[in-house]
Enzyme design. Structure first.
Site, PDB file in Angstrom:
ATOM      1  N   LYS A   1      -1.009  -9.500   3.229  1.00 59.43           N
ATOM      2  CA  LYS A   1      -0.236  -8.948   4.351  1.00 59.43           C
ATOM      3  C   LYS A   1      -1.122  -7.980   5.128  1.00 59.43           C
ATOM      4  CE  LYS A   1       3.247  -5.827   3.799  1.00 59.43           C
ATOM      5  NZ  LYS A   1       2.800  -4.661   4.568  1.00 59.43           N
TER       6      LYS A   1
ATOM      7  N   GLU B   1       9.338  -4.232  10.411  1.00 59.75           N
ATOM      8  CA  GLU B   1       9.814  -2.938   9.914  1.00 59.75           C
ATOM      9  C   GLU B   1      10.385  -2.138  11.083  1.00 59.75           C
ATOM     10  OE1 GLU B   1       7.097  -0.981   7.301  1.00 59.75           O
ATOM     11  OE2 GLU B   1       8.280   0.866   7.219  1.00 59.75           O
TER      12      GLU B   1
ATOM     13  N   ASP C   1      -1.216  -6.393  -0.225  1.00 60.85           N
ATOM     14  CA  ASP C   1      -1.335  -5.687   1.052  1.00 60.85           C
ATOM     15  C   ASP C   1      -2.791  -5.293   1.310  1.00 60.85           C
ATOM     16  OD1 ASP C   1       0.273  -4.845   3.114  1.00 60.85           O
ATOM     17  OD2 ASP C   1       1.149  -3.152   2.027  1.00 60.85           O
TER      18      ASP C   1
ATOM     19  N   GLU D   1      -1.041  -5.324   8.585  1.00 59.84           N
ATOM     20  CA  GLU D   1      -0.267  -4.676   9.645  1.00 59.84           C
ATOM     21  C   GLU D   1      -0.988  -4.988  10.950  1.00 59.84           C
ATOM     22  OE1 GLU D   1       0.563  -0.565   8.812  1.00 59.84           O
ATOM     23  OE2 GLU D   1       1.286  -1.045   6.794  1.00 59.84           O
TER      24      GLU D   1
ATOM     25  N   ASP E   1       0.839  -1.205   0.000  1.00 60.49           N
ATOM     26  CA  ASP E   1       0.000   0.000   0.000  1.00 60.49           C
ATOM     27  C   ASP E   1       0.874   1.255   0.000  1.00 60.49           C
ATOM     28  OD1 ASP E   1       0.893  -0.069   2.598  1.00 60.49           O
ATOM     29  OD2 ASP E   1      -1.096   0.130   3.526  1.00 60.49           O
ATOM     30  N   SER E   2       2.202   1.066  -0.025  1.00 59.33           N
ATOM     31  CA  SER E   2       3.114   2.190  -0.258  1.00 59.33           C
ATOM     32  C   SER E   2       2.803   2.828  -1.615  1.00 59.33           C
ATOM     33  CB  SER E   2       4.574   1.712  -0.220  1.00 59.33           C
ATOM     34  OG  SER E   2       4.750   0.566  -1.024  1.00 59.33           O
TER      35      SER E   2
HETATM   36  O1  KIV Z   1       3.462  -1.102   1.635  1.00 56.66           O
HETATM   37  C1  KIV Z   1       4.637  -1.454   1.619  1.00 56.66           C
HETATM   38  O2  KIV Z   1       5.389  -1.194   0.678  1.00 56.66           O
HETATM   39  C2  KIV Z   1       5.151  -2.190   2.764  1.00 56.66           C
HETATM   40  C3  KIV Z   1       6.627  -2.322   2.869  1.00 56.66           C
HETATM   41  C4  KIV Z   1       7.177  -1.088   3.474  1.00 56.66           C
HETATM   42  C5  KIV Z   1       7.020  -3.528   3.629  1.00 56.66           C
HETATM   43  O3  KIV Z   1       4.413  -2.602   3.602  1.00 56.66           O
END
Ligand code: KIV
Length: 269
Positions: free
Chosen positions: A117, A185, A88, A119, A49-50
């Site tokens: 993934k 992280e 994500d 968080e 989600d970056s």
């Molecule tokens: O969203 C993302 O790119 C991430 C990485 C920083 C691990 O979660």
């Protein structure tokens, strides 16, 4: 040759973790880069989600929608042949209930993700149990969690001092709940090394030191794309490379050889 590479599976990643062969992972958001990274030997593509920050220009990842994640996961899946693909779950798409997490995960899996993934913190143990019991492979992202940057009070290293025991207990709890991968992280390198040594599943690090089973960076950061200061744990692989392909190949080679990260430069104590 990329065509000759067998698909990277969860079993293969587990074997790599057990044997000490390092896992190279990068974020990826589109089909062209998916092909390039896959052919360069990147083991895991993360549709992170970056993308909210590096593609959409948002100040944080918090505004990213599930529809955006679904769209980019589908794009990456089309360009990828053999890398393991993680999607994500964005902020707000899995917090309300395990059932909500299930419906959101289903969208990413149907778009081509092999794993989702999340968080996580203590509240999410039941959610991870719910998903994994129903056949959704989960990567639990611990330590610094960018979606909650506001409540964490900024971009801060997590798990220093006594808080390290809490992070270790969380790692155990998520693996017991069924998580097949952990991602840490910005935690101290020594803490990540202890967790990796006792972990039954691969541990991927970003700003967590070289002892992790593997490493991840945001693609745009390691290619030095975008304005602004990059975090300490980033290395610019474009410097000294003649092409993007060469920069990515160097990243893979340095991760595999245990040369990146250099704990003196890219890690936290
Ligand atoms: O969203 C993302 O790119 C991430 C990485 C920083 C691990 O979660």
């Amino acid at each position: 040759m990329a065509d000759a590479r067998k698909p990277v599976t969860l079993h293969r990643l587990q074997d790599m973790h057990r044997s000490g062969e390092k896992i190279a992972m990068l974020t990826c958001y589109d089909a062209s880069f998916a092909t390039l990274l896959d052919e360069a030997g990147v083991d895991i593509l993360l549709v992170g989600d970056s993308l909210g920050m590096v593609l959409q220009g948002e100040p944080t990842t918090t505004p990213v929608s599930l529809a955006s994640m679904e769209y980019h996961t589908r794009c990456v899946a089309r360009g990828n042949r053999s890398a393991w693909l993680i999607g994500d779950l964005p902020f707000g798409s899995y917090h309300a209930s395990p059932e909500q997490a299930w419906h959101s995960s289903l969208k990413l899996m149907q778009a081509g993700a092999h794993m989702v993934k999340l968080e996580v913190s203590d509240w999410a143990v039941e959610t991870v149990r719910f998903l994994t019991a129903r056949g959704i492979p989960v990567c639990a992202h611990l330590g610094f969690t960018p979606q909650t940057v506001s409540s964490l009070g900024g971009y801060k290293v997590q798990g220093r001092g006594e808080a390290g025991e809490l992070v270790k207990a969380q790692a155990r709890a998520f693996v017991q709940a069924g998580a097949q991968m952990l991602l840490f992280e910005m935690i101290p390198a020594a803490l990540a090394a202890e967790i990796t040594a006792e972990s039954a599943v691969p541990v991927i690090g970003i700003g967590a030191g070289k002892a992790c089973s593997g490493q991840v960076l945001v693609l745009h950061d390691m290619l030095d794309v975008g304005a602004g200061r990059k975090p300490k744990f980033v290395k610019n692989f474009m410097a000294g490379s003649a092409s993007i392909q060469q920069a990515v190949a160097r990243y893979v080679a340095e991760v595999k050889a245990g040369q990146f990260p250099d704990d003196a430069l890219h890690a936290f104590q």
